[in-house]
Design an enzyme around this catalytic site. Structure first.
Site, mmCIF file in Angstrom:
data_model
loop_
_atom_site.group_PDB
_atom_site.id
_atom_site.type_symbol
_atom_site.label_atom_id
_atom_site.label_comp_id
_atom_site.label_asym_id
_atom_site.label_seq_id
_atom_site.Cartn_x
_atom_site.Cartn_y
_atom_site.Cartn_z
ATOM 1 N N ARG A 56 0.993 -0.997 0.215
ATOM 2 C CA ARG A 56 -0.103 0.155 0.113
ATOM 3 C C ARG A 56 0.621 0.731 0.017
ATOM 4 N NH1 ARG A 56 -4.822 -0.541 4.313
ATOM 5 N NH2 ARG A 56 -5.099 -3.178 4.129
ATOM 6 N N SER A 158 -7.707 -0.400 0.805
ATOM 7 C CA SER A 158 -9.130 -0.630 1.762
ATOM 8 C C SER A 158 -9.444 1.008 2.359
ATOM 9 C CB SER A 158 -8.321 -0.973 3.040
ATOM 10 O OG SER A 158 -9.124 -1.026 3.847
ATOM 11 N N GLU A 428 -12.143 -9.080 14.624
ATOM 12 C CA GLU A 428 -10.954 -7.721 15.337
ATOM 13 C C GLU A 428 -11.427 -7.228 15.688
ATOM 14 O OE1 GLU A 428 -7.248 -7.727 13.295
ATOM 15 O OE2 GLU A 428 -8.400 -6.821 11.373
HETATM 16 O O1 LIG Z 1 -3.107 -2.266 12.696
HETATM 17 P P1 LIG Z 1 -2.395 -2.585 11.601
HETATM 18 O O2 LIG Z 1 -1.941 -3.086 11.455
HETATM 19 O O3 LIG Z 1 -3.047 -1.182 10.890
HETATM 20 O O4 LIG Z 1 -4.229 -3.019 10.735
HETATM 21 C C1 LIG Z 1 -5.716 -3.109 11.014
HETATM 22 O O5 LIG Z 1 -5.582 -3.087 9.494
HETATM 23 C C2 LIG Z 1 -6.308 -4.492 9.173
HETATM 24 C C3 LIG Z 1 -7.983 -3.496 9.569
HETATM 25 O O6 LIG Z 1 -7.922 -3.605 7.536
HETATM 26 C C4 LIG Z 1 -6.725 -4.639 10.911
HETATM 27 O O7 LIG Z 1 -6.369 -5.978 11.091
HETATM 28 C C5 LIG Z 1 -6.451 -3.339 12.443
HETATM 29 O O8 LIG Z 1 -6.037 -4.368 12.650
#
Ligand SMILES: O=P(O)(O)O[C@H]1O[C@H](CO)[C@@H](O)[C@H]1O
Length: 608
Positions: A56, A158, A428
Site C-alpha cells: 500500500r 482499503s 478483530e
Molecule cells: O493495526 P494495523 O496493523 O494497521 O491493521 C489494521 O488493519 C486491518 C484492518 O484493515 C486490521 O488488521 C487492523 O488491525
C-alpha cells in the site's frame, strides 16, 4: 539500494525505459531533466514495501510509490514465486483471481493495475478469473476458494488516505499471506523487475478479456449470494416483516450495490442509503479519512438516519470487508456507535445461539470431514476483547486468540477446522468480522445482513442491540475497552517508546499509579512472565514490537505499531462486575498512565 541522489537518478533513468504509463514516465523525465534531487530521492529513494498485507502507498511515479510499473513488477515476482512454490503447471491450471476497487489518481487506477496483472498472468499461460467491475474485497477470497485458484489479487488499499493505492494478495488457501511467503514474494519481485514484455504494461480490461481472461463476475456474485442465503440467513420471513429501519453508508467505496443485494438475499426491506456517500468516489469528499472507525465518519449517516427515521446505521469501509454499526438510543436522545469489540460480542453470541439451535452450522460440515465435530470455536486477535472467551468458558465453546489481522485469524480458523472444530465466528476489534465458513476472511457484506437479522429478532423481542449487549454483560461480565492511537511517523521516536517500556529485557513496572503484574513481549526472542518457561505462546516477530502488560487491577494493555498506518496503537481492556467502577479505573489508567506517562513524549510531538 538507493543511497544518494546519483543512485536515485540512475534508478530514474532505468525507470523511464521500463514504465508503460506515459503520465508517470513524463513526470520522471521531468525530474531527471530538472535534476530535481529532492524529487528524485522522494520517488526513488526507497521501494514500496511488500509484506503480508501486500503493498500500500501513495500512487505516483517511482519505486517508492504505487503505479503501473510497480504493479507489473509485483505480479511478475508473485507469478515466479507461485510457480516455484506450487509448480508451473499447477499455477497455470488453477489460475489466479483478480479483482479491483475504485481507487484512481490521474491515469493510475486499481482497474488499470488489475488489467496489467492479468496480462502478465496470460503471458505465462496462467488462467485468469477476472472480476470486471468493482467488487467488495471478500469476493476475491470467496472466488479463490470456489475455483481452487493458486492465488487471488485484489487491487485495493482499503481505508488508506485518498492518494493511496494498493495490492492485497490471497494465498491458495484463500487467506491473506503469512510468512515466509511475504518475504519470498518480496525477494522474487526484486529478482523480476524488468518487464517481461512491453505489451503487458499497456493492457486494458478489454484486451485481457479478448485474450481469454474468464469474466467470472456474475458467476462469483451469484455463488456468493447463494452461499450467503444457504449458510447465514435464518429468519428470512421475519426479516421481510420487520419494521426495523436501517441506513447504510458505503463510505464512498465499493459496497453499495453489493450491500443492496445482500439485504435482498436476506429479505430485509431496502435500507436508506446515505446519499452523499453512496457513489464510489476515490476523492472521498465527505470524510477527512475514509475509515468508518475515524471520528466523524458516520456523521452524514447519522444525519440521513435521523431524517429518515432509521434506528440502525450500518457502514462498510471503502473495500467493504469491514462493518461499523450505530444504533439510536432507546430514549431517542442520540446514537450509540458500537466498538468493534461490542459488535464482535453481539455477532459472536448470535452465531453461538444459532449454532446451538441448529446443533451445527447450516451446511453440515461433518459430511465434508467425515468425522464428528469437536464442537464450536471462535477466533479473535489478541488485541480484541475477551468477552467471547468468557462466554465460551461458560457455554462450552472454544475461543482461540492469535496475532492481529485476518491473515492470522483466517489461518487459525482453517487449522481449527482441520482439527475438527466448527469455527463459527472470527473477529478483530478493528471492525473486522468473519461469520461461518463462507469466506475465510473478514466480510462486511455478509456481516451487515447477519447483524440486521439479529437486530430484527431482538426488536421482535422488544429489545435494542445495546440493551441486549448489557444483558450479555450482566450475565458474562463487563469487558470494557479503551483503545486509541498516537500518530507518529518518527520511527526513532516510536522505537524509543518501546525501548523505554521494555528495552534489554528490563520491563517497566508501573504506569502512573498502576502496578504491572505480568509482561508479554512478542519481539524476538520473546518473553512472557506469566508462562512457566517464560516464552510467549503466540509467535514472536523479528521486526515489530508488541508489548502486553497485565496490571494488578486486571487491566490488560497492549501497545504495537500499526502495520498499515503511521500509528502507535494501544488496546486496553478491563473486566469486572460493576461497569461504572471498571470504566472509571480503565479510563484513568489510559489517560493518566498510558497517555499521560508512557506515551507523553510521543503525544507532545504528535502530528497535527
Ligand atoms: O493495526 P494495523 O496493523 O494497521 O491493521 C489494521 O488493519 C486491518 C484492518 O484493515 C486490521 O488488521 C487492523 O488491525
Amino acid at each position: 539500494m538507493v543511497q544518494s541522489a546519483e543512485d536515485a537518478r540512475a534508478a530514474a533513468v532505468q525507470w523511464v525505459s521500463w514504465d508503460p504509463n506515459e503520465e508517470t514516465r513524463a513526470a520522471v523525465e521531468r525530474l531527471i531533466a530538472e535534476n530535481d534531487e529532492a524529487g528524485l530521492m522522494e520517488a526513488f529513494g526507497s521501494r514500496v514495501a511488500f509484506g503480508t498485507a501486500g503493498l500500500r502507498g501513495e500512487m505516483g511515479p517511482g519505486t517508492a510509490r504505487v503505479n503501473d510499473l510497480v504493479a507489473l513488477q509485483t505480479v511478475q515476482g508473485l507469478i515466479k514465486y507461485l510457480e516455484k512454490t506450487l509448480g508451473e503447471d499447477k499455477v497455470k491450471e488453477r489460475g489466479i483471481v483478480i479483482g479491483f476497487d475504485h481507487r484512481r489518481r490521474g491515469t493510475l487506477t486499481s482497474k488499470g493495475f488489475a488489467a496489467i496483472m492479468a496480462a502478465a498472468c496470460q503471458l505465462r499461460g496462467i488462467k485468469v478469473y477476472f472480476l470486471r467491475e468493482i467488487v467488495a474485497t471478500p469476493f476475491v477470497p470467496f472466488a479463490v476458494a470456489k475455483y481452487g485458484a493458486a492465488a487471488g489479487i485484489m487491487e485495493t488499499c482499503s481505508h488508506n488516505p485518498r492518494p493511496d493505492g494498493g495490492i492485497k494478495i490471497y494465498w491458495e488457501n484463500a487467506v491473506q499471506l503469512l510468512s515466509p511467503h511475504d518475504v519470498g514474494i518480496a525477494e522474487s519481485i526484486a529478482d523480476n523487475l524488468e518487464p517481461w514484455s512491453p505489451e503487458v504494461g499497456k493492457a486494458t480490461m478489454e484486451s485481457i478479456l479478448e485474450k481469454g481472461a474468464h469474466d467470472v463476475l456474475d458467476e462469483v456474485a451469484d455463488a456468493y449470494y447463494e452461499s450467503l442465503a444457504a449458510k447465514l440467513c435464518r429468519y428470512k420471513e421475519d426479516n421481510a416483516a420487520s419494521d426495523l429501519k436501517v441506513a447504510y453508508s458505503a463510505m464512498h467505496g465499493v459496497g453499495h450495490e453489493w450491500a443492496k443485494r445482500s439485504f435482498k438475499t436476506f429479505g430485509h426491506p431496502a435500507f436508506t442509503p446515505v446519499d452523499s456517500q453512496v457513489e464510489p468516489d476515490p476523492e472521498f469528499p465527505t470524510v477527512p479519512f475514509p475509515n468508518p472507525e475515524e471520528k466523524g465518519a458516520l456523521d452524514p449517516a447519522i444525519e440521513a438516519a435521523d431524517s429518515a427515521g432509521c434506528t440502525l446505521i450500518l457502514a462498510n469501509d471503502p473495500d467493504a470487508d469491514r462493518l461499523a454499526v450505530a444504533e439510536k438510543l432507546a430514549d431517542g436522545s442520540g446514537w450509540k456507535v458500537f466498538t468493534g469489540n461490542e459488535i464482535g460480542a453481539l455477532l459472536g453470541f448470535w452465531e453461538w445461539t444459532n449454532y446451538q439451535r441448529h446443533k451445527q452450522p447450516k451446511e453440515n460440515d461433518d459430511a465434508k470431514r467425515q468425522r464428528p465435530s469437536k464442537g464450536a470455536a471462535m477466533v479473535a486477535s489478541t488485541v480484541s476483547s475477551k468477552m467471547l472467551k468468557a462466554v465460551g468458558d461458560a457455554e462450552g465453546f472454544r475461543f482461540d486468540e492469535c496475532l492481529t489481522g485476518f491473515k492470522w485469524i483466517g489461518n487459525r480458523s482453517l487449522e481449527l477446522r482441520d482439527e475438527g472444530y466448527d469455527v463459527i465466528f472470527g473477529f478483530e476489534e478493528a471492525i473486522g468480522f468473519c461469520i461461518g465458513d463462507m469466506v475465510p476472511d473478514k466480510d462486511g457484506i455478509s456481516a451487515m445482513s447477519v447483524f440486521t437479522e439479529m437486530a430484527a429478532q431482538l426488536k421482535k423481542e422488544g429489545k435494542t442491540c445495546a440493551e441486549h449487549l448489557v444483558s450479555l454483560q450482566e450475565k458474562y461480565g463487563y469487558f470494557l475497552t479503551n483503545n486509541g492511537y498516537v500518530l507518529s511517523r518518527d520511527v526513532k521516536a516510536n522505537k524509543r517508546v518501546f525501548a523505554a517500556l521494555g528495552g534489554n529485557g528490563k520491563y517497566v513496572e508501573t504506569c502512573g499509579k498502576y502496578k504491572v503484574k505480568d509482561v508479554r513481549d512478542l519481539l524476538a526472542p520473546g518473553f512472557d512472565s506469566s508462562q512457566p518457561n517464560k516464552m510467549p505462546i503466540l509467535p514472536v516477530s523479528s521486526s515489530s514490537s508488541m508489548l502486553t502488560f497485565t496490571f494488578e487491577n486486571g487491566c490488560v494493555v497492549t501497545l504495537r505499531m500499526s502495520g498499515t498506518e503511521p500509528k502507535l496503537k494501544y488496546y486496553c481492556e478491563m473486566g469486572g462486575e460493576d461497569p461504572e467502577k471498571v470504566r472509571a479505573e480503565l479510563d484513568d489508567l489510559v489517560e493518566n498512565g498510558i497517555r499521560g506517562d508512557w506515551l507523553k513524549d510521543l503525544i507532545a510531538s504528535d502530528e497535527p
